[in-house]
Scaffold this active site. Structure first.
Site, PDB file in Angstrom:
ATOM      1  N   ASP A 120      87.344  72.025  38.733  1.00 35.82           N
ATOM      2  CA  ASP A 120      87.854  72.659  40.261  1.00 35.82           C
ATOM      3  C   ASP A 120      89.313  71.309  39.870  1.00 35.82           C
ATOM      4  O   ASP A 120      89.501  70.609  39.550  1.00 35.82           O
ATOM      5  CB  ASP A 120      87.610  72.128  41.622  1.00 35.82           C
ATOM      6  CG  ASP A 120      86.843  74.008  41.151  1.00 35.82           C
ATOM      7  OD1 ASP A 120      86.458  74.430  41.687  1.00 35.82           O
ATOM      8  OD2 ASP A 120      87.134  75.129  40.465  1.00 35.82           O
ATOM      9  N   GLU A 447      93.273  78.653  47.219  1.00 39.81           N
ATOM     10  CA  GLU A 447      93.058  79.924  46.674  1.00 39.81           C
ATOM     11  C   GLU A 447      93.147  81.790  46.592  1.00 39.81           C
ATOM     12  O   GLU A 447      92.126  81.339  48.288  1.00 39.81           O
ATOM     13  CB  GLU A 447      92.002  79.729  45.238  1.00 39.81           C
ATOM     14  CG  GLU A 447      92.562  77.938  44.687  1.00 39.81           C
ATOM     15  CD  GLU A 447      91.461  78.216  43.383  1.00 39.81           C
ATOM     16  OE1 GLU A 447      90.658  78.754  43.160  1.00 39.81           O
ATOM     17  OE2 GLU A 447      91.634  77.030  42.891  1.00 39.81           O
ATOM     18  N   SER A 473      92.536  81.346  42.246  1.00 47.06           N
ATOM     19  CA  SER A 473      91.768  80.638  41.537  1.00 47.06           C
ATOM     20  C   SER A 473      91.937  80.952  39.575  1.00 47.06           C
ATOM     21  O   SER A 473      92.385  82.087  39.381  1.00 47.06           O
ATOM     22  CB  SER A 473      90.044  81.522  41.645  1.00 47.06           C
ATOM     23  OG  SER A 473      89.367  81.165  40.310  1.00 47.06           O
TER      24      SER A 473
END
Length: 558
Positions: A120, A447, A473
């Site tokens: 991430d 997200e 995402s």
């Protein structure tokens, strides 16, 4: 050496005394000092094994004649913080990571750096900080997770688990099936197994030239991943002794081009656009968002991976030849689009790496003459709803949704949208609008995987579109358009919409519009009042004041 500032001369007697308290010897004072930036943290599955990697790196650095200094960054697991207020800390964590890395490396005048990220925001955060420091740097990631399998052989991953929530709500799956998905979706450590944000960024680092070949695809659980870690540690000592290349010598306009070309060919996460724009800004590169569509027209879509195709995962890409093989086919199809003479941290040019690669499974990585589509897997849409642009993972959109129009169903938060979708408020033909979730409005640009997965799980994936000034995402699929800029919180047109307004989406035409006149939009702006969410966090209040919108990479104003 840069580190001579803290270790040479009689004036540095107290500095050497402190270094000796850390275990250094007189002999170490003539060796390069190398930072080992590790992102080990217990609550992220992509990072739980990175203490081991840190130990391997330090051992190899010492063997090669360097002095390692390990330090850690924070991390946020986007899957675990998804769907609640914890997600507002995810994107801001990128800035903390970049600032932390810069602080340690510059404060101690380290000679070089090896970064061990995986998931991430951690990958782009470290990249941003490393570019600021501009020392020789090698990245080596923790590696992807293995795909899971249910008892009937069905492959599953994190997106399966999110979409199962909507399926369960509709009664499409039983308690037992839901529990089995929960137990088997994420079977090992590593970054989640699809072409989600973490794996997209880990693959892009190969194209940027800052990681060794196969960085993006060797499994976290494989002995080959440990071998790659050892090779990376050996390379950083060699680069430190040679004095380069440094990060800014590697990451230039052409390297950013290469990263986006790969992104188009493999249908990476839309978050890669946000992060790569931020990386370009840190490197002082003016990279226009419009260029992505120019590249998309020149690059075929060659590898469809989960979430675009649920049966294919990162381990399959590795088995089929890896990222180098994808770039090999990109080059075969269009010899002009990749800048192959760029040097990489391996000591070889990208050309040398790409030319010896080969596709080993044409069902996983398509040949140049047989692409999934003739254009890339990402697309930037502009129009009166997105004057500064918006992003869609075009490769994960059903053919019937590539051109779509419908009435707006508006929500001013992710939470209200998720509840509304599960409660049946959204019907086939609608365009769900989730606003005030951008970098400022969220704040933190959370997200939207929960609402998009709910749409899919409830069987609306090929009849409902979604637009947001937030982001998605990498596990999101369908006609989901994010990063709408300007965002609602700064007065963007998305903030002027009303329920029932007709929104028009044309992916192939590159447009996102609302069927309203300029005069009507101007009249609405006269009475518009922003929605400002109350915040108890002083950090998020500071972030909201300083952050730019998605078209600028959501970086902080300096």
């Amino acid at each position: 050496m840069r580190s001579d500032t803290i270790k040479k001369g009689f004036e540095r007697t107290p500095h050497r005394a402190l270094l000796k308290a850390c275990g250094l010897t007189d002999a170490d004072m003539d060796k390069p000092f190398i930072g080992v930036c590790n992102s080990y943290i217990d609550i992220i599955p992509g990072h739980v094994h990175l203490q081991e990697f840190g130990r391997i790196v330090k051992e190899e650095i010492r063997k090669a004649g360097g002095v390692p200094f390990e330090f850690n960054t924070i991390g946020v697991d986007d899957g675990i913080v998804m769907g609640h207020d914890g997600m507002r800390y995810s994107l801001p964590s990128r800035e903390i990571i970049a600032d932390s890395l810069e602080t340690v490396v510059r404060a101690h005048h380290l000679d070089a750096l090896i970064c061990i990220p995986n998931c991430d925001k951690i990958v782009p955060g470290m990249l941003m900080g490393a570019i600021r420091c501009d020392v020789p740097t090698v990245f080596v990631s923790g590696g992807p997770m293995e795909a899971g399998h249910l008892s009937d052989g069905t492959p599953v991953d994190l997106v399966t688990a999110f979409e199962a929530v909507g399926q369960y709500k509709l009664g499409k799956i039983t308690d037992l099936r839901l529990k089995e998905i929960e137990d088997k979706a994420c079977p090992t450590c590593g970054s989640c197994s699809g072409m989600f944000t973490a794996n997209s960024m880990n693959c892009l680092m190969e194209a940027l030239g800052v990681a060794l070949p196969e960085n993006g695809t060797i499994l976290a659980t494989s002995p080959r991943r440990r071998d790659l870690v050892r090779q990376a540690a050996q390379r950083i000592v060699a680069l430190a002794k040679a004095g380069g290349p440094t990060m800014r010598q590697l990451v230039d306009f052409e390297a950013i081009d290469n990263a986006f070309v790969l992104d188009m060919a493999m249908g990476g996460s839309t978050n890669t656009v946000l992060h790569t724009l931020a990386i370009a800004r840190e490197a002082g590169i003016d990279y226009p968002l419009e260029r992505l569509n120019q590249l998309s027209e020149q690059v075929a879509y060659l590898a469809k991976v989960s979430p675009a195709l649920s049966t294919v995962h990162i381990e399959d890409i590795g088995r089929a030849g890896g990222i180098s093989a994808i770039m090999h086919e990109v080059h075969r199809r269009n010899p002009e689009v990749l800048h192959l003479d760029k040097m990489t941290v391996s000591g070889e040019t990208l050309r040398a790496i790409v030319e010896r690669a080969e596709v080993k499974d044409e069902q996983i990585i398509r040949r140049a003459e047989n692409p999934i589509s003739a254009t890339g897997g990402l697309r930037v849409l502009f129009g009166n709803l997105a004057p500064e642009g918006s992003i869609i993972k075009a490769g994960a959109v059903a053919p019937n949704m590539r051109k779509f129009a419908g009435p707006a169903k508006i929500y001013d938060s992710m939470e209200s949208a998720s509840e509304g979708i599960l409660d049946g408020e959204v019907n086939a033909g609608d365009v769900v609008v989730i606003r005030y979730e951008g970098p400022k409005g969220g704040p933190g640009m959370p997200e939207q995987l929960a609402p998009t997965a709910n749409i899919m799980g409830m069987g609306l994936g090929e009849s409902v579109a979604l637009i947001t000034d937030g982001r998605f995402s990498g596990a999101t699929r369908g006609a989901c358009i994010g990063h709408v800029s300007p965002e609602a919180a700064e007065g963007g047109p998305i903030g002027l919409l009303r329920d029932g307004d007709i929104i028009e989406i044309d992916i192939d035409g590159g447009s996102l519009n609302v069927r309203l006149s300029d005069a009507e939009l101007a009249a609405r702006r006269e009475t518009w009042q922003p929605v400002e969410k109350p915040l108890s966090s002083s950090w998020l209040r500071r972030y909201r004041k300083l952050v730019t919108n998605a078209s600028k990479g959501a970086v902080l104003e300096s």
